[in-house]
Design an enzyme around this catalytic site. Structure first.
Site, PDB file in Angstrom:
ATOM      1  N   ASP A 198      42.149  43.200  39.171  1.00  0.00           N
ATOM      2  CA  ASP A 198      41.987  42.720  37.791  1.00  0.00           C
ATOM      3  C   ASP A 198      42.890  43.569  36.902  1.00  0.00           C
ATOM      4  O   ASP A 198      43.446  44.586  37.340  1.00  0.00           O
ATOM      5  CB  ASP A 198      40.522  42.845  37.330  1.00  0.00           C
ATOM      6  CG  ASP A 198      40.304  42.278  35.922  1.00  0.00           C
ATOM      7  OD1 ASP A 198      40.962  41.277  35.574  1.00  0.00           O
ATOM      8  OD2 ASP A 198      39.490  42.835  35.161  1.00  0.00           O
ATOM      9  N   SER A 199      42.972  43.158  35.631  1.00  0.00           N
ATOM     10  CA  SER A 199      43.712  43.968  34.668  1.00  0.00           C
ATOM     11  C   SER A 199      42.905  45.193  34.240  1.00  0.00           C
ATOM     12  O   SER A 199      43.449  46.095  33.622  1.00  0.00           O
ATOM     13  CB  SER A 199      44.016  43.128  33.426  1.00  0.00           C
ATOM     14  OG  SER A 199      42.799  42.741  32.820  1.00  0.00           O
ATOM     15  N   TYR A 218      46.144  41.179  30.148  1.00  0.00           N
ATOM     16  CA  TYR A 218      46.892  40.129  30.847  1.00  0.00           C
ATOM     17  C   TYR A 218      46.890  38.830  30.029  1.00  0.00           C
ATOM     18  O   TYR A 218      47.814  38.038  30.117  1.00  0.00           O
ATOM     19  CB  TYR A 218      46.261  39.848  32.217  1.00  0.00           C
ATOM     20  CG  TYR A 218      46.691  40.773  33.331  1.00  0.00           C
ATOM     21  CD1 TYR A 218      47.358  41.970  33.079  1.00  0.00           C
ATOM     22  CD2 TYR A 218      46.420  40.442  34.659  1.00  0.00           C
ATOM     23  CE1 TYR A 218      47.734  42.815  34.113  1.00  0.00           C
ATOM     24  CE2 TYR A 218      46.800  41.271  35.702  1.00  0.00           C
ATOM     25  CZ  TYR A 218      47.453  42.453  35.425  1.00  0.00           C
ATOM     26  OH  TYR A 218      47.832  43.272  36.464  1.00  0.00           O
ATOM     27  N   GLY A 219      45.824  38.655  29.240  1.00  0.00           N
ATOM     28  CA  GLY A 219      45.673  37.408  28.487  1.00  0.00           C
ATOM     29  C   GLY A 219      46.765  37.165  27.461  1.00  0.00           C
ATOM     30  O   GLY A 219      46.924  36.055  26.971  1.00  0.00           O
ATOM     31  N   CYS A 253      40.065  38.100  38.388  1.00  0.00           N
ATOM     32  CA  CYS A 253      40.645  37.960  37.051  1.00  0.00           C
ATOM     33  C   CYS A 253      40.967  36.481  36.856  1.00  0.00           C
ATOM     34  O   CYS A 253      41.654  35.884  37.690  1.00  0.00           O
ATOM     35  CB  CYS A 253      41.920  38.790  36.975  1.00  0.00           C
ATOM     36  SG  CYS A 253      42.875  38.550  35.472  1.00  0.00           S
ATOM     37  N   GLU A 255      36.477  47.506  27.614  1.00  0.00           N
ATOM     38  CA  GLU A 255      37.205  48.641  28.201  1.00  0.00           C
ATOM     39  C   GLU A 255      36.769  49.955  27.552  1.00  0.00           C
ATOM     40  O   GLU A 255      36.752  50.991  28.200  1.00  0.00           O
ATOM     41  CB  GLU A 255      38.727  48.461  28.033  1.00  0.00           C
ATOM     42  CG  GLU A 255      39.335  47.405  28.932  1.00  0.00           C
ATOM     43  CD  GLU A 255      39.400  47.815  30.404  1.00  0.00           C
ATOM     44  OE1 GLU A 255      39.508  49.009  30.704  1.00  0.00           O
ATOM     45  OE2 GLU A 255      39.336  46.908  31.261  1.00  0.00           O
ATOM     46  N   CYS A 273      36.335  35.057  31.654  1.00  0.00           N
ATOM     47  CA  CYS A 273      37.103  36.304  31.739  1.00  0.00           C
ATOM     48  C   CYS A 273      36.148  37.285  32.386  1.00  0.00           C
ATOM     49  O   CYS A 273      34.983  37.396  31.956  1.00  0.00           O
ATOM     50  CB  CYS A 273      37.501  36.783  30.341  1.00  0.00           C
ATOM     51  SG  CYS A 273      38.156  38.466  30.347  1.00  0.00           S
ATOM     52  N   THR A 274      36.603  37.983  33.402  1.00  0.00           N
ATOM     53  CA  THR A 274      35.665  38.817  34.171  1.00  0.00           C
ATOM     54  C   THR A 274      35.129  40.010  33.361  1.00  0.00           C
ATOM     55  O   THR A 274      34.168  40.647  33.774  1.00  0.00           O
ATOM     56  CB  THR A 274      36.304  39.291  35.489  1.00  0.00           C
ATOM     57  OG1 THR A 274      37.578  39.878  35.213  1.00  0.00           O
ATOM     58  CG2 THR A 274      36.467  38.137  36.458  1.00  0.00           C
ATOM     59  N   HIS A 275      35.758  40.296  32.223  1.00  0.00           N
ATOM     60  CA  HIS A 275      35.208  41.352  31.361  1.00  0.00           C
ATOM     61  C   HIS A 275      33.909  40.919  30.667  1.00  0.00           C
ATOM     62  O   HIS A 275      33.072  41.753  30.345  1.00  0.00           O
ATOM     63  CB  HIS A 275      36.221  41.740  30.275  1.00  0.00           C
ATOM     64  CG  HIS A 275      37.318  42.644  30.748  1.00  0.00           C
ATOM     65  ND1 HIS A 275      38.318  42.211  31.585  1.00  0.00           N
ATOM     66  CD2 HIS A 275      37.566  43.957  30.494  1.00  0.00           C
ATOM     67  CE1 HIS A 275      39.136  43.224  31.825  1.00  0.00           C
ATOM     68  NE2 HIS A 275      38.706  44.287  31.176  1.00  0.00           N
TER      69      HIS A 275
HETATM   70  N1  DGL Z   1      39.621  40.173  33.111  1.00  0.00           N
HETATM   71  C1  DGL Z   1      40.695  39.296  32.934  1.00  0.00           C
HETATM   72  C2  DGL Z   1      40.346  37.836  33.096  1.00  0.00           C
HETATM   73  O1  DGL Z   1      39.398  37.520  33.771  1.00  0.00           O
HETATM   74  C3  DGL Z   1      41.732  39.499  31.872  1.00  0.00           C
HETATM   75  C4  DGL Z   1      41.584  40.414  30.734  1.00  0.00           C
HETATM   76  C5  DGL Z   1      42.933  40.689  30.113  1.00  0.00           C
HETATM   77  O2  DGL Z   1      43.604  41.613  30.609  1.00  0.00           O
HETATM   78  O3  DGL Z   1      43.350  40.000  29.161  1.00  0.00           O
HETATM   79  O4  DGL Z   1      41.042  36.984  32.628  1.00  0.00           O
END
Ligand code: DGL
Length: 270
Positions: free
Chosen positions: A10-11, A42-43, A73, A152, A184-186
């Site tokens: 993941d990011s 990453y988004g 991710c 984060e 989004c996994t966050h």
């Molecule tokens: N956790 C990531 C996802 O599921 C991306 C978060 C990011 O870096 O923008 O898309």
């Protein structure tokens, strides 16, 4: 019987929501996780950049000897799943199909919301996948980029944090959906704030949980299950701050872990 580890990428710490579920459902499996905090978010990156990062990370993990890769991710799944499946000799799975399937199964009113990074929303990956499963479902998408730096930084508990989430989720609340994909996994790390904001009549779907069924199937079908009774061996890498990663990861996983730093130049050479 295959003792090699499962790789997760993941990011950032978001991918740990997938790892947590994997540890819960597959307690014998060894895990290697890489969070690319130095290049987060990453988004907001182009599909071309995401493809490049995903290839570098997957090569690094393959060199570490993983037996299968979970792209933990959504953004990287949207842009790089096919590329990695094509380029790697091991099974590669992503979170978007399992998340979509779970959402369609849960939605009675056929009105599903998806909150994700701007990159995932723009890719229309969820829209296409959901249409392919159910063509009478309407999908309402919303980019929520502010949530990622909050998670984060471990800012997912205070009243102030709740206010930000309430504000950013207002459009989706107005869409009157019965199911909301945390795309989004966050986001599952701030699940309570999201549920409070959209109301308790909205069913939240976590694609990171749904993907574990796919993972179990891949392990079984390819004869990759680790049936040894030893406790899982866990390896964590971050391209960012070891201290910050460890802080959020230990709280989320409820484990004491060792985290190693890995430089971008090492990934570029992988
Ligand atoms: N956790 C990531 C996802 O599921 C991306 C978060 C990011 O870096 O923008 O898309």
């Amino acid at each position: 019987m295959d003792r090699r580890a499962i790789g997760f990428m993941d990011s950032g710490v978001g991918g740990l929501t997938v790892v947590k579920e994997a540890l819960h459902q597959l307690p014998n499996e060894n895990v290697i996780f890489l969070g690319d905090e130095a290049r987060l978010p990453y988004g907001e990156k182009s599909p071309k950049e995401i493809k490049k990062f995903a290839l570098q990370i997957s090569r690094f993990l393959v060199n570490k000897g993983i037996k299968t890769l979970v792209i933990a991710c959504n953004t990287a799944t949207a842009h790089a799943l096919k590329l990695l499946q094509h380029n790697l000799d091991i099974p590669v799975i992503g979170v978007i199909y399992p998340g979509s399937l779970t959402a369609v199964r849960s939605s009675k009113g056929r009105r599903i919301g998806i909150i994700a990074t701007n990159g995932t929303i723009k890719s229309k990956a969820y829209e296409k996948t959901i249409k392919s499963i159910s063509d009478d479902t309407t999908l309402f998408g919303l980019g929520c980029p502010r949530f990622i730096p909050m998670v984060e930084a471990g800012k997912d508990k205070s009243e102030e944090d709740q206010k930000i989430v309430n504000h950013d989720l207002l459009p989706i609340k107005k869409d009157n959906v019965d199911t909301l994909i945390m795309g989004c996994t966050h986001y599952p790390i701030m699940r309570n704030l999201i549920q409070n904001a959209v109301g308790f009549n909205v069913h939240l779907v976590d694609p990171g949980v749904a993907v574990i069924d796919d993972l179990k199937k891949v392990l079984k079908d390819n004869d990759l299950i680790n049936s040894s009774l030893n406790k899982s061996k866990l390896e964590f890498y971050t391209t960012g701050s070891v201290h910050e990663f460890k802080h959020v990861a230990e709280e989320w996983l409820n484990l004491s872990i060792e985290v190693k730093h890995i430089s971008i130049s090492t990934l570029e050479e992988a």
